[in-house]
Each structure stands twice: as C-alpha cells, then as structure tokens.
Write an enzyme that holds these catalytic residues in place. Structure first.
Site, PDB file in Angstrom:
ATOM      1  N   GLY A 247     -87.069  43.248 -10.456  1.00  0.00           N
ATOM      2  CA  GLY A 247     -88.407  43.468  -9.941  1.00  0.00           C
ATOM      3  C   GLY A 247     -89.507  42.654 -10.587  1.00  0.00           C
ATOM      4  N   ARG A 290     -86.534  37.511  -6.865  1.00  0.00           N
ATOM      5  CA  ARG A 290     -87.556  36.495  -6.584  1.00  0.00           C
ATOM      6  C   ARG A 290     -87.935  35.682  -7.817  1.00  0.00           C
ATOM      7  NH1 ARG A 290     -91.896  39.239  -3.721  1.00  0.00           N
ATOM      8  NH2 ARG A 290     -90.504  41.014  -3.555  1.00  0.00           N
ATOM      9  N   CYS A 354     -96.425  34.188  19.545  1.00  0.00           N
ATOM     10  CA  CYS A 354     -97.298  34.944  20.450  1.00  0.00           C
ATOM     11  C   CYS A 354     -97.665  36.300  19.865  1.00  0.00           C
ATOM     12  CB  CYS A 354     -96.623  35.115  21.803  1.00  0.00           C
ATOM     13  SG  CYS A 354     -96.384  33.554  22.672  1.00  0.00           S
TER      14      CYS A 354
END
Length: 434
Positions: A247, A290, A354
């Site tokens: 984390g 990460r 979109c």
C-alpha cells in the site's frame, strides 16, 4: 516563453529533457517513439522497474530480517514482460485470480514464489492453485475453507500451505474504493472470527496453517497506519509467516506530498514487526504494487482537437480506455507537451470517449497545444494497463520497454480484428435488401 530543463520524481528514473527540449525515457526520445509506434502507448523505463525492485530487496537485507520477501502485487501491472522483470530480480508475485496466476507462471515465477489472494475464489481457481503448488494460499472466508476441504479430499494426500486473511480494522488515509483494512470490508475475517477460522483450518487434513495476512489499503503516504496494522495483528498468535500487505503510495503530480522512501518504509515495518514478536527468524512478506511500477511508465497521446468554449478543451486519442483511474477515483495526474515543457495555458485534457466524465487532467498547464502535438502523462505504470478496456471499440495500447536508448514492443497494440477474435461463427445474415 520559458521552458523547463529539469524533471520531477514523478517521471521514470533518469528521464530527461534532451537538447531539443524533448522528453527522453529510458534514453529514448518520446516524440520519435510516438512516430514509430503510434499513440496512445504505455512507455516503460525498464531500468526503473529493476532499480526499484533492487531497492526493496536491499532494504529488506539491511533491515536485519533473515527471511524478508518482496511480493509484487501483479494487479498493479499484469503485463507478462513487467512480471518477467520482477521474476528476474528475485521477487515473489501475488495473484488474485486464475488469470493472474497464469500470467505469473508464463512470466517465469516458480509456484514456490507465488501467493494467491482473492475474496471470491472459484472452485476452479482453487483447484488451479492446488494443482500447480502455489507457495501460499490466502484463505479469505469460511466458504473457501469448505471448498478447500472438498478439493483436498478429492485429491488425496495433497497438502497446501495457507495464510488467514484478517481485517484489522485499521484505515489509512486513501480513497474509499482502495481502502481494505476497515472493519466493514469485503476482504478477510474480522479479528473476532480469526480463532474459529484457525481452528477449522487446523482440523482439515492437508491444510497447513502458516500464518496471517493483512492489508489495509493502497496509495498510503503515512507510515502510521502500517505500524498500527502490525500492532493489531500481532496478538493473533505466534506464526512462522507474517504477510503485512503493501500500500505504499507514490507521487502522481509534482505538487503532491512526497511518500516515505522505500528504505524508510521497509525499516519501519520490520522494526515494528520485530518489536511485536515477529522476530528476525520469522518469514516476513510485504506486497508492494504501485510503488514498484507506477513511476516507471508514462503514457503518450496525440492531440486530435483543441476547442475553446468556457474552457479550453484539448482532446487526445485515448482516455478512459487506457487510464480509468481519474474517472474511477478522481485520481490526479499532470500532463505536458512532450517537446514543450513548462506550459502556462490552462486546459482540460480530455479523452476521445463518449462520456463527459472522460477527462484525464482537469487543470492541465500545457504549452499552446495544437493538433498533432504529443502529450505525455507520467506515473501511469500502475492500474492504467491493468484497467484498460475497449470502450467505444478502442483497441488497447501497446507496452513499449525502453532501456539505454533502445525501444522494443513487449505487448503489441490491439487491432480491430482483435475486437472480433472471440466471436463465435454463426449463420450469415442475409444482405439488407432495403
């Protein structure tokens, strides 16, 4: 107009602006990369991945913990080439599905270096884990214990090492959607349920309880929640294996606070673990995701249009199909024209999809952007590729490794034919006569 000459730590290690003012990653000119490989594209500095992996490993060695293992959370960047780098650097791998297990094995991770997670593992996935012999299977719930008991009875004589996942009721300061340690979580057993889970596991032939796993969330920039986690789980018993999750956060923009250094994080975790009885002879695992990969990658786009109504809208050829984090979590990124850093034009960097919410950077400062410009967003090496999708029928980008001036495609760009490759042939429709 003044241009920047230096780069922040948001960019991959050793990135620079070259003599022409162009961003270089891994020694490769990003403008040339865009011309050669097209955009959007994930550009990874391979040496950055390796250096961060080595920093974690070295920090573990320096900590005094005899058995310290760095386990890459593969969900952060589940690309075979990325996983292969970490396998070569001696890391372990954590997986949370049969697909991630397949990728880890294909990348060269031995089953003895794989940890299998998941709150809703299917019987097929559990059987796959047992079949290949993963090192540690993290048990998440009582239903899973029942499934494992049945599978082991069918196999006869098989044995599996397991950890019990506990939710320690510790919440770090992060986005609600990536917080996992609070009491009301879909993950793991509550502290009160752990004794029953341990008793049921120990009663099953073939299940070998090795220890405890806990994880409190992702993108944490303060060490205190990690230390509180250790304090909460330490009283659960005396075990040979402690998996304390991961984390550790990263910087996505230059103005965000700097996270704890890898060395500081590892030293603090190990010190707390040892102070709570998880001695140097215990096996201690941490699961960086990460913090191993996010800052090693940038994404390149090409500007397709620029319009000015209330805001100046700069639309590029990617967006929520290659980086869903801004839309999912409100995640912040920065952006630059790859050969004109130091811009002052306030823009909304938007994608091609979109959806009005398809905005990559709400307040980007760009240098007079024009159609055809190459835009770079740094720190996209975690959960960009992992969450990539085909919304609006957009093929997913390639992954390009760069090192010492050499670039190579490690994952090709999807084609339109790939979008229909899984169609099941059926009867052809009659031509429209109208």
């Amino acid at each position: 107009m003044a241009t920047r000459t230096s780069l922040s730590e948001v960019f991959p290690l050793h990135s620079r602006l070259n003599e022409r003012g162009r961003l270089e990653v891994g020694g490769c000119d990003t403008i040339e990369l865009a011309r050669e490989f097209g955009t959007p594209a994930y550009v990874v500095a391979e040496d950055d991945l390796r250096l961060r992996a080595r920093a974690f490993v070295q920090a573990g060695q320096d900590s005094g913990q005899e058995h310290f293992h760095v386990v890459f959370a593969s969900k952060a960047f589940p690309c075979t080439a990325v996983l292969r780098v970490f396998a070569e650097e001696g890391l372990w791998c954590d997986v949370a599905s049969g697909g991630e297990l397949h990728l880890a094995l294909e990348a060269g991770f031995r089953p003895q270096r794989i940890v299998f997670h998941g709150n809703a593992k299917s019987e097929t996935e559990l059987g796959m884990a047992l079949g290949v012999g993963v090192k540690l299977l993290v048990v998440d719930n009582f239903d899973e214990i029942d499934r494992l008991e049945g599978l082991l009875a069918e196999r006869g004589g098989a044995a599996q090492r397991v950890l019990v996942r506990v939710t320690p009721d510790v919440r770090g300061e992060t986005h609600e959607k990536i917080s996992t340690g609070q009491a009301d979580s879909k993950f793991g057993f509550s502290v009160a349920q752990v004794p029953e889970a341990i008793a049921r596991i120990r009663a099953i032939d073939g299940l070998m309880l090795k220890g405890v796993h806990a994880h409190i969330g992702s993108q944490l920039l303060d060490l205190d929640p990690f230390l509180e986690e250790v304090n909460e789980v330490a009283g659960l018993g005396d075990f040979p294996v402690w998996n304390l999750g991961g984390g550790l956060g990263v910087r996505y923009t230059e103005d965000q606070p700097e996270p704890p250094a890898i060395e500081e994080y590892v030293a603090a975790i190990v010190k707390a673990a040892q102070a709570h009885g998880m001695g140097a002879e215990r096996r201690l695992l941490v699961e960086p995701g990460r913090s191993l990969s996010a800052n090693a990658c940038v994404t390149l786009y090409t500007v397709e249009s620029v319009k000015h109504n209330v805001s100046r809208w700069v639309a590029v050829d990617g967006g929520m199909s290659d980086n869903l984090r801004p839309m999912m979590y409100g995640a912040s990124y920065e952006a630059h024209v790859a050969d004109r850093f130091g811009g002052e034009t306030k823009c909304v960097l938007a994608g091609k999809h979109c959806e009005s919410g398809d905005v990559i950077v709400r307040d980007a400062l760009l240098a007079d952007p024009k159609p055809g410009d190459v835009i770079v967003t740094p720190a996209t090496g975690a959960y960009g590729y992992a969450m990539a999708n085909n919304y609006n029928g957009v093929p997913r980008p390639p992954v390009i490794f760069c090192s010492e001036g050499d670039a190579r495609v490690v994952l090709r760009r999807e084609s339109f034919d790939d979008l229909t490759a899984r169609d099941v042939p059926g009867e052809e429709l009659a031509p429209d006569a109208g």
